[in-house]
Each structure stands twice: as structure tokens, then as C-alpha cells.
Motif scaffolding. Structure first.
Motif, PDB file in Angstrom:
ATOM      1  N   SER A  82      15.419 -17.988  38.275  1.00  0.00           N
ATOM      2  CA  SER A  82      16.687 -18.077  37.175  1.00  0.00           C
ATOM      3  C   SER A  82      16.697 -16.806  36.386  1.00  0.00           C
ATOM      4  CB  SER A  82      16.670 -19.436  36.469  1.00  0.00           C
ATOM      5  OG  SER A  82      15.491 -19.552  35.722  1.00  0.00           O
ATOM      6  N   GLU A  83      15.727 -16.503  35.601  1.00  0.00           N
ATOM      7  CA  GLU A  83      15.547 -15.546  34.545  1.00  0.00           C
ATOM      8  C   GLU A  83      15.832 -14.207  35.395  1.00  0.00           C
ATOM      9  OE1 GLU A  83      12.327 -16.900  31.396  1.00  0.00           O
ATOM     10  OE2 GLU A  83      11.472 -16.254  33.624  1.00  0.00           O
ATOM     11  N   PHE A  84      15.441 -13.956  36.430  1.00  0.00           N
ATOM     12  CA  PHE A  84      15.686 -12.699  37.385  1.00  0.00           C
ATOM     13  C   PHE A  84      17.210 -12.617  37.678  1.00  0.00           C
ATOM     14  CE2 PHE A  84      16.103 -10.155  41.168  1.00  0.00           C
ATOM     15  CZ  PHE A  84      15.185  -8.894  40.850  1.00  0.00           C
ATOM     16  N   ASP A  85      17.498 -13.612  38.114  1.00  0.00           N
ATOM     17  CA  ASP A  85      19.106 -13.761  38.419  1.00  0.00           C
ATOM     18  C   ASP A  85      19.953 -13.441  36.987  1.00  0.00           C
ATOM     19  OD1 ASP A  85      18.356 -14.560  40.879  1.00  0.00           O
ATOM     20  OD2 ASP A  85      18.945 -16.797  40.339  1.00  0.00           O
ATOM     21  N   GLU A  86      19.451 -13.952  35.988  1.00  0.00           N
ATOM     22  CA  GLU A  86      20.302 -13.609  34.713  1.00  0.00           C
ATOM     23  C   GLU A  86      20.165 -12.213  34.436  1.00  0.00           C
ATOM     24  OE1 GLU A  86      19.840 -14.888  30.093  1.00  0.00           O
ATOM     25  OE2 GLU A  86      19.442 -16.423  31.756  1.00  0.00           O
ATOM     26  N   VAL A  87      19.081 -11.539  34.514  1.00  0.00           N
ATOM     27  CA  VAL A  87      18.999 -10.166  34.316  1.00  0.00           C
ATOM     28  C   VAL A  87      19.789  -9.244  35.285  1.00  0.00           C
ATOM     29  CG1 VAL A  87      17.394  -8.175  34.234  1.00  0.00           C
ATOM     30  CG2 VAL A  87      16.790 -10.262  33.226  1.00  0.00           C
ATOM     31  N   MET A  88      19.749  -9.756  36.474  1.00  0.00           N
ATOM     32  CA  MET A  88      20.570  -8.937  37.507  1.00  0.00           C
ATOM     33  C   MET A  88      21.872  -8.888  37.283  1.00  0.00           C
ATOM     34  SD  MET A  88      18.437  -7.430  39.319  1.00  0.00           S
ATOM     35  CE  MET A  88      17.071  -7.524  38.000  1.00  0.00           C
ATOM     36  N   ARG A  89      22.560  -9.907  36.729  1.00  0.00           N
ATOM     37  CA  ARG A  89      23.953 -10.153  36.225  1.00  0.00           C
ATOM     38  C   ARG A  89      24.287  -9.763  35.061  1.00  0.00           C
ATOM     39  NH1 ARG A  89      23.078 -15.412  38.323  1.00  0.00           N
ATOM     40  NH2 ARG A  89      22.707 -16.516  36.462  1.00  0.00           N
ATOM     41  N   ASP A  90      23.050  -9.487  33.980  1.00  0.00           N
ATOM     42  CA  ASP A  90      23.533  -8.913  32.616  1.00  0.00           C
ATOM     43  C   ASP A  90      24.093  -7.633  32.735  1.00  0.00           C
ATOM     44  OD1 ASP A  90      23.372  -8.284  30.021  1.00  0.00           O
ATOM     45  OD2 ASP A  90      21.713  -9.521  29.674  1.00  0.00           O
ATOM     46  N   SER A  91      25.331  -7.319  32.321  1.00  0.00           N
ATOM     47  CA  SER A  91      25.757  -5.980  32.392  1.00  0.00           C
ATOM     48  C   SER A  91      25.241  -4.943  31.276  1.00  0.00           C
ATOM     49  CB  SER A  91      27.257  -5.925  32.352  1.00  0.00           C
ATOM     50  OG  SER A  91      27.751  -6.537  31.215  1.00  0.00           O
ATOM     51  N   ARG A  92      24.439  -5.818  30.178  1.00  0.00           N
ATOM     52  CA  ARG A  92      23.924  -4.781  29.140  1.00  0.00           C
ATOM     53  C   ARG A  92      22.564  -4.257  29.729  1.00  0.00           C
ATOM     54  NH1 ARG A  92      22.859  -9.646  25.135  1.00  0.00           N
ATOM     55  NH2 ARG A  92      21.914 -10.505  27.112  1.00  0.00           N
ATOM     56  N   VAL A  93      22.184  -4.720  30.936  1.00  0.00           N
ATOM     57  CA  VAL A  93      21.092  -4.186  31.204  1.00  0.00           C
ATOM     58  C   VAL A  93      21.031  -3.099  32.840  1.00  0.00           C
ATOM     59  CG1 VAL A  93      18.594  -4.661  32.317  1.00  0.00           C
ATOM     60  CG2 VAL A  93      19.576  -6.126  30.468  1.00  0.00           C
ATOM     61  N   SER A  94      20.928  -2.058  32.517  1.00  0.00           N
ATOM     62  CA  SER A  94      21.102  -1.145  33.546  1.00  0.00           C
ATOM     63  C   SER A  94      20.068  -1.526  34.693  1.00  0.00           C
ATOM     64  CB  SER A  94      20.803   0.478  33.254  1.00  0.00           C
ATOM     65  OG  SER A  94      22.309   0.627  32.314  1.00  0.00           O
ATOM     66  N   LYS A  95      20.279  -1.345  36.052  1.00  0.00           N
ATOM     67  CA  LYS A  95      19.442  -1.661  37.063  1.00  0.00           C
ATOM     68  C   LYS A  95      19.441  -0.245  37.881  1.00  0.00           C
ATOM     69  CE  LYS A  95      21.556  -5.404  36.276  1.00  0.00           C
ATOM     70  NZ  LYS A  95      21.870  -5.491  34.925  1.00  0.00           N
ATOM     71  N   TYR A  96      18.056   0.358  37.678  1.00  0.00           N
ATOM     72  CA  TYR A  96      17.892   1.450  38.603  1.00  0.00           C
ATOM     73  C   TYR A  96      17.216   1.114  39.825  1.00  0.00           C
ATOM     74  CZ  TYR A  96      18.619   4.357  34.524  1.00  0.00           C
ATOM     75  OH  TYR A  96      19.110   4.838  33.431  1.00  0.00           O
ATOM     76  N   LEU A  97      18.169   1.642  41.081  1.00  0.00           N
ATOM     77  CA  LEU A  97      17.510   1.162  42.510  1.00  0.00           C
ATOM     78  C   LEU A  97      17.175   2.639  42.935  1.00  0.00           C
ATOM     79  CD1 LEU A  97      20.781  -0.797  43.045  1.00  0.00           C
ATOM     80  CD2 LEU A  97      18.581  -1.542  42.261  1.00  0.00           C
ATOM     81  N   ALA A  98      16.000   2.410  43.611  1.00  0.00           N
ATOM     82  CA  ALA A  98      15.467   3.518  44.347  1.00  0.00           C
ATOM     83  C   ALA A  98      15.599   3.244  45.928  1.00  0.00           C
ATOM     84  CB  ALA A  98      13.862   3.618  44.370  1.00  0.00           C
ATOM     85  N   LEU A  99      16.494   4.155  46.530  1.00  0.00           N
ATOM     86  CA  LEU A  99      16.902   3.917  47.964  1.00  0.00           C
ATOM     87  C   LEU A  99      16.307   5.197  48.739  1.00  0.00           C
ATOM     88  CD1 LEU A  99      20.539   2.911  47.110  1.00  0.00           C
ATOM     89  CD2 LEU A  99      18.693   1.433  47.535  1.00  0.00           C
ATOM     90  N   THR A 100      15.700   4.537  49.868  1.00  0.00           N
ATOM     91  CA  THR A 100      15.262   5.434  51.091  1.00  0.00           C
ATOM     92  C   THR A 100      16.334   6.405  51.598  1.00  0.00           C
ATOM     93  OG1 THR A 100      15.371   3.979  52.865  1.00  0.00           O
ATOM     94  CG2 THR A 100      13.286   3.990  51.694  1.00  0.00           C
TER      95      THR A 100
END
Length: 183
Positions: free
Chosen positions: A42-60
Motif C-alpha cells: 500500500s505504501e509502494f502504491d501511494e509513492v507510485m501515484r504521488d506526483s511529488r515524487v519522480s520515478k526514474y525507470l531504467a529500460l532495456t
């Protein structure tokens, strides 16, 4: 390898892949460090939806997720840190929102030791460095003593710049009182 920065992860497939990757990267650490280092779903879900936090994704090159990291300069969005600490010690940086915090950097086991971790960290570094900012993160003693993570961060950033100072700003220790036999 491509690093993509997003405000939210709302696509269910990408979210599931990010959770599995995060879980693979941090599950064992919960048995090696006193403080919980893995968010509940549930905490992970919240962070993934929180637009204040940038998510950096490494893609092959094939477009598969092999790394994910979180990064923010809204310190109120980071659980378990005290924004007031940063405000007191670096008031000008704090007031101008030039303090970023790395929530976590997770790389899939099959991509550890490759370029994903370095590229994620370097991309986050660039954001703060171009604004004369500060970057905070926490490293548990296991990750520092055994995996030498503070040294790795320092070496990776020093490869891209010689204009960086790296210092420990705080430390927490955990103590155990043991009663081996009845009093």
C-alpha cells in the motif's frame, strides 16, 4: 539503456513490474537491517501515484523495466525523514527547494553490476548538480559495511564531476538489551 522519468506509474503492468523489481531488490534486506527497508504494498502504491515524487525507470533496449528509483525535492513526500532537519541545517537550499532525496534505487538481480544503477544515479545527480543542490539518501550499515554503497555512490558521481563533497550527516544505531537467564 534508456532512463525515463515519470510523475506517476498508473499503468497496471508497469506498476506490477516495478513492484516485483522492488521486492526482489529489497526483500532480503529486511532480514539484514533492523529498520524496515521495504515498503508495504500500500505504501509502494501511494509513492507510485504521488506526483511529488519522480520515478526514474531504467529500460532495456527491448523496453523491459530493469531498474526503478524515486527522487523528490518535496521532502514532505518522504516518509521517515524530518524535513525540519534539512531546513535547519541548509535553510537557503531548503527555502529554494534545492534539496533532493533518493527514496530508493532498485535494480533487477540480473542487471545488478551493469549500467542501470549508474545511469539512474547519474540522472538524478544531474538534476541537483545543475542547480547547485544537495542530495540526501539513507544507507543502512549492512549496505555500507558489506556492499560499500556510500563508496559506490561517491565513486560514481566523482566519475562525472570533481565538484562534489560527500559526507555523513546523521547516523542511527539500534541497541538490544538481552537477559540470558531469569533474574
Amino acid at each position: 539503456m534508456l532512463i525515463k522519468v515519470v510523475d506517476q506509474i498508473v499503468d497496471e503492468d508497469l506498476h506490477s513490474a516495478a513492484w516485483r523489481l522492488y521486492q526482489d531488490a529489497f526483500d532480503e534486506l529486511n532480514t539484514l537491517a533492523v529498520q524496515r527497508h521495504m515498503m508495504f504494498p500500500s505504501e509502494f502504491d501511494e509513492v507510485m501515484r504521488d506526483s511529488r515524487v519522480s520515478k526514474y525507470l531504467a529500460l532495456t533496449d527491448e523496453g523491459h523495466l530493469c531498474g526503478v528509483a524515486t527522487y523528490t525535492n518535496d521532502l514532505d513526500a518522504v516518509p521517515l525523514i524530518a524535513p525540519q532537519y534539512f531546513e535547519r541545517h541548509w535553510p537557503e537550499h531548503y527555502a529554494s527547494r534545492k534539496i533532493w532525496y533518493i527514496g530508493f534505487v532498485a535494480v533487477s538481480p540480473e542487471h545488478q553490476g551493469r549500467e542501470a544503477f549508474a545511469q539512474l544515479v547519474e540522472q538524478m545527480y544531474l538534476v541537483a548538480a545543475t542547480q547547485n543542490g544537495l542530495v540526501g539518501l539513507d544507507i543502512c550499515s549492512y549496505n555500507d559495511d558489506v556492499r560499500h554503497m556510500s563508496r559506490i555512490f561517491r565513486l560514481m558521481i566523482s566519475r562525472v564531476t570533481d565538484n562534489m563533497r560527500f559526507s555523513r550527516i546523521d547516523q542511527q544505531s539500534f541497541w538490544l538489551y538481552e537477559f540470558p537467564s531469569a533474574a
